[in-house]
Design an enzyme around this catalytic site. Structure first.
Site, PDB file in Angstrom:
ATOM      1  CE  LYS A 123      20.363 -21.640  50.862  1.00  0.00           C
ATOM      2  NZ  LYS A 123      19.993 -21.494  52.315  1.00  0.00           N
TER       3      LYS A 123
ATOM      4  CG  ASP B 269      17.315 -20.109  54.305  1.00  0.00           C
ATOM      5  OD1 ASP B 269      17.634 -19.346  53.379  1.00  0.00           O
ATOM      6  OD2 ASP B 269      18.119 -20.477  55.188  1.00  0.00           O
TER       7      ASP B 269
ATOM      8  CB  ILE C 162      26.210 -17.000  55.198  1.00  0.00           C
ATOM      9  CG1 ILE C 162      26.903 -18.142  54.484  1.00  0.00           C
ATOM     10  CG2 ILE C 162      25.849 -15.887  54.221  1.00  0.00           C
ATOM     11  CD1 ILE C 162      27.218 -19.338  55.337  1.00  0.00           C
TER      12      ILE C 162
HETATM   13  P1  NAP Z   1      21.740 -12.501  57.866  1.00  0.00           P
HETATM   14  O1  NAP Z   1      22.567 -12.958  59.021  1.00  0.00           O
HETATM   15  O2  NAP Z   1      20.420 -11.894  58.122  1.00  0.00           O
HETATM   16  O3  NAP Z   1      22.650 -11.527  56.987  1.00  0.00           O
HETATM   17  C1  NAP Z   1      22.167 -10.704  55.951  1.00  0.00           C
HETATM   18  C2  NAP Z   1      22.901  -9.372  56.040  1.00  0.00           C
HETATM   19  O4  NAP Z   1      22.568  -8.570  54.910  1.00  0.00           O
HETATM   20  C3  NAP Z   1      22.534  -8.581  57.297  1.00  0.00           C
HETATM   21  O5  NAP Z   1      23.683  -8.044  57.916  1.00  0.00           O
HETATM   22  C4  NAP Z   1      21.640  -7.484  56.719  1.00  0.00           C
HETATM   23  O6  NAP Z   1      21.619  -6.309  57.491  1.00  0.00           O
HETATM   24  C5  NAP Z   1      22.334  -7.255  55.397  1.00  0.00           C
HETATM   25  N1  NAP Z   1      21.529  -6.447  54.479  1.00  0.00           N
HETATM   26  C6  NAP Z   1      20.188  -6.234  54.469  1.00  0.00           C
HETATM   27  N2  NAP Z   1      19.852  -5.417  53.465  1.00  0.00           N
HETATM   28  C7  NAP Z   1      20.998  -5.084  52.831  1.00  0.00           C
HETATM   29  C8  NAP Z   1      21.312  -4.252  51.725  1.00  0.00           C
HETATM   30  N3  NAP Z   1      20.343  -3.620  51.011  1.00  0.00           N
HETATM   31  N4  NAP Z   1      22.601  -4.132  51.351  1.00  0.00           N
HETATM   32  C9  NAP Z   1      23.579  -4.774  52.014  1.00  0.00           C
HETATM   33  N5  NAP Z   1      23.338  -5.569  53.071  1.00  0.00           N
HETATM   34  C10 NAP Z   1      22.075  -5.736  53.473  1.00  0.00           C
HETATM   35  O7  NAP Z   1      21.487 -13.738  56.888  1.00  0.00           O
HETATM   36  P2  NAP Z   1      22.492 -14.959  56.557  1.00  0.00           P
HETATM   37  O8  NAP Z   1      22.215 -16.115  57.453  1.00  0.00           O
HETATM   38  O9  NAP Z   1      23.889 -14.473  56.472  1.00  0.00           O
HETATM   39  O10 NAP Z   1      21.915 -15.379  55.139  1.00  0.00           O
HETATM   40  C11 NAP Z   1      22.105 -14.590  53.989  1.00  0.00           C
HETATM   41  C12 NAP Z   1      21.907 -15.497  52.795  1.00  0.00           C
HETATM   42  O11 NAP Z   1      22.890 -16.535  52.850  1.00  0.00           O
HETATM   43  C13 NAP Z   1      20.543 -16.191  52.789  1.00  0.00           C
HETATM   44  O12 NAP Z   1      20.039 -16.275  51.497  1.00  0.00           O
HETATM   45  C14 NAP Z   1      20.841 -17.593  53.309  1.00  0.00           C
HETATM   46  O13 NAP Z   1      19.980 -18.563  52.775  1.00  0.00           O
HETATM   47  C15 NAP Z   1      22.251 -17.801  52.797  1.00  0.00           C
HETATM   48  N6  NAP Z   1      23.013 -18.764  53.602  1.00  0.00           N
HETATM   49  C16 NAP Z   1      22.999 -18.715  54.962  1.00  0.00           C
HETATM   50  C17 NAP Z   1      23.691 -19.681  55.690  1.00  0.00           C
HETATM   51  C18 NAP Z   1      23.744 -19.669  57.191  1.00  0.00           C
HETATM   52  O14 NAP Z   1      24.277 -20.616  57.783  1.00  0.00           O
HETATM   53  N7  NAP Z   1      23.249 -18.623  57.851  1.00  0.00           N
HETATM   54  C19 NAP Z   1      24.371 -20.699  55.030  1.00  0.00           C
HETATM   55  C20 NAP Z   1      24.423 -20.681  53.654  1.00  0.00           C
HETATM   56  C21 NAP Z   1      23.728 -19.719  52.943  1.00  0.00           C
HETATM   57  P3  NAP Z   1      20.397  -6.080  58.540  1.00  0.00           P
HETATM   58  O15 NAP Z   1      20.415  -7.284  59.455  1.00  0.00           O
HETATM   59  O16 NAP Z   1      20.746  -4.819  59.203  1.00  0.00           O
HETATM   60  O17 NAP Z   1      19.142  -6.036  57.708  1.00  0.00           O
END
Ligand code: NAP
Length: 308
Positions: A90, A168, A14
């Protein structure tokens, strides 16, 4: 100040899909630093964690927490204690009690805490709310079905405790529903399907009601292949209103009223800047409370294991 100096924490899907391009296009916000355990960004000071960024990084006014939800509450508390405004992806945290008290912390420090619900910024949501405000609502159905392998490939956190599984995306539907329906509603029944090898549900069937006895049904499923469905149908005394495509489309009795591209994130960042200018916070925990209720009230059914 020439712009809000912002650090993005968590450079995953995201952050890369929405936050970074939005920030790059907004003169009022400047990307000052990033933090992620494994990912860096060319030309931007990068740190392995929020704590390291706060210790050794350039000055920042605010952080956007785009990390998995399990750590977001703690990170929000750390950032506020360091005097930073905080934008939360979120869900705002994995528990309600991690975030509720932080509203007071932010207020006492003159800081802004903004719990974003990106789905509420979809183009059909406010028109639907206005349309429904003067109608008698008779029944509501939510169908939120997507293919987890397409939308969350390799995201282990989503299947861990506090990752919410199908909630989620399902919480996006609840964030719209809590915005467009004129009266509060509450959970009356729930069945959550947990894969044998996972700590979070892959599907959920929910029933809600309100003080007037309205029937609201929701069907969330992560196993959808082919056509994906993110829709809310509301039967009223003036026919059926349907929000579809996650709130990008609105139709009334089959006639299309709105069909617009979603532009949530520029609106989210404009609101964040505006909240900061007014020293206000915006934290609505109603969608999170419904998810918590589902985990409290829901019957648990074990289904076949899920492998990525
Ligand atoms: P993601 O792709 O797994 O991204 C999360 C990132 O945070 C990863 O790069 C992860 O690194 C990193 N991380 C883990 N621990 C950390 C720390 N202590 N400090 C800093 N960074 C850290 O997940 P995402 O899809 O972007 O989703 C993240 C949030 O946004 C969720 O709550 C989701 O519900 C929300 N969201 C997502 C979307 C979507 O379309 N994907 C849309 C709207 C909202 P590692 O992978 O190395 O652990």
């Amino acid at each position: 100040m020439t712009g809000l100096r912002l650090a993005v924490i968590g450079l995953g899907k995201i952050a890369r899909d929405q936050h970074l391009p939005t920030i790059a296009a907004l003169p009022a916000v400047k990307l000052a630093a990033v933090a992620d355990p494994h990912v860096t960004l060319a030309g931007v000071p990068a740190f392995a964690s929020l704590e390291e960024l706060l210790r050794n990084g350039p000055p920042v006014d605010a952080v956007a927490l785009c990390t998995p939800p399990q750590m977001r509450g703690t990170q929000a508390a750390i950032a506020l204690a360091a005097g930073k405004h905080v934008l939360l992806e979120k869900p705002p945290a994995a528990t309600i009690s991690a975030i509720g008290p932080l509203v007071g912390v932010a207020g006492a420090a003159g800081l802004t805490l903004f719990a974003t619900w990106h789905a509420r910024f979809a183009p059909a949501v406010e028109p639907a709310r206005t349309w429904l405000a003067s109608r008698e609502i008779r029944a509501v159905r939510v169908i939120w079905k997507e293919d987890v392998r397409v939308w969350h490939p390799g995201q282990a956190w989503i299947w861990e405790a506090g990752g919410f599984g199908v909630f989620d995306p399902g919480i996006n539907a609840l964030s719209i529903l809590t915005r467009v329906l004129p009266r509060p509603f509450f959970l009356t029944d729930a069945e959550l399907s947990f894969p044998d090898n996972r700590a979070a549900p892959i599907a959920a069937r929910l029933a809600f009601s309100d003080a007037g006895g309205l029937a609201i049904e929701a069907d969330f499923d992560f196993r959808q292949t082919g056509e994906q469905t993110w829709a809310i149908e509301v039967d009223t005394d003036h026919g059926r209103l349907t929000l579809s495509a996650g709130g990008a489309r609105l139709s009334h009795d089959g006639q299309l009223l709105i069909d617009e591209k979603k532009v949530a994130y520029p609106l989210i960042y404009r609101r964040f800047v505006d909240l900061i200018a007014r020293s206000e916070s915006d934290v609505d925990l109603a969608p999170l409370a419904h998810v918590a209720d589902a985990f409290m009230l829901g019957r648990r059914v074990v289904v076949e294991p899920f492998e990525d």
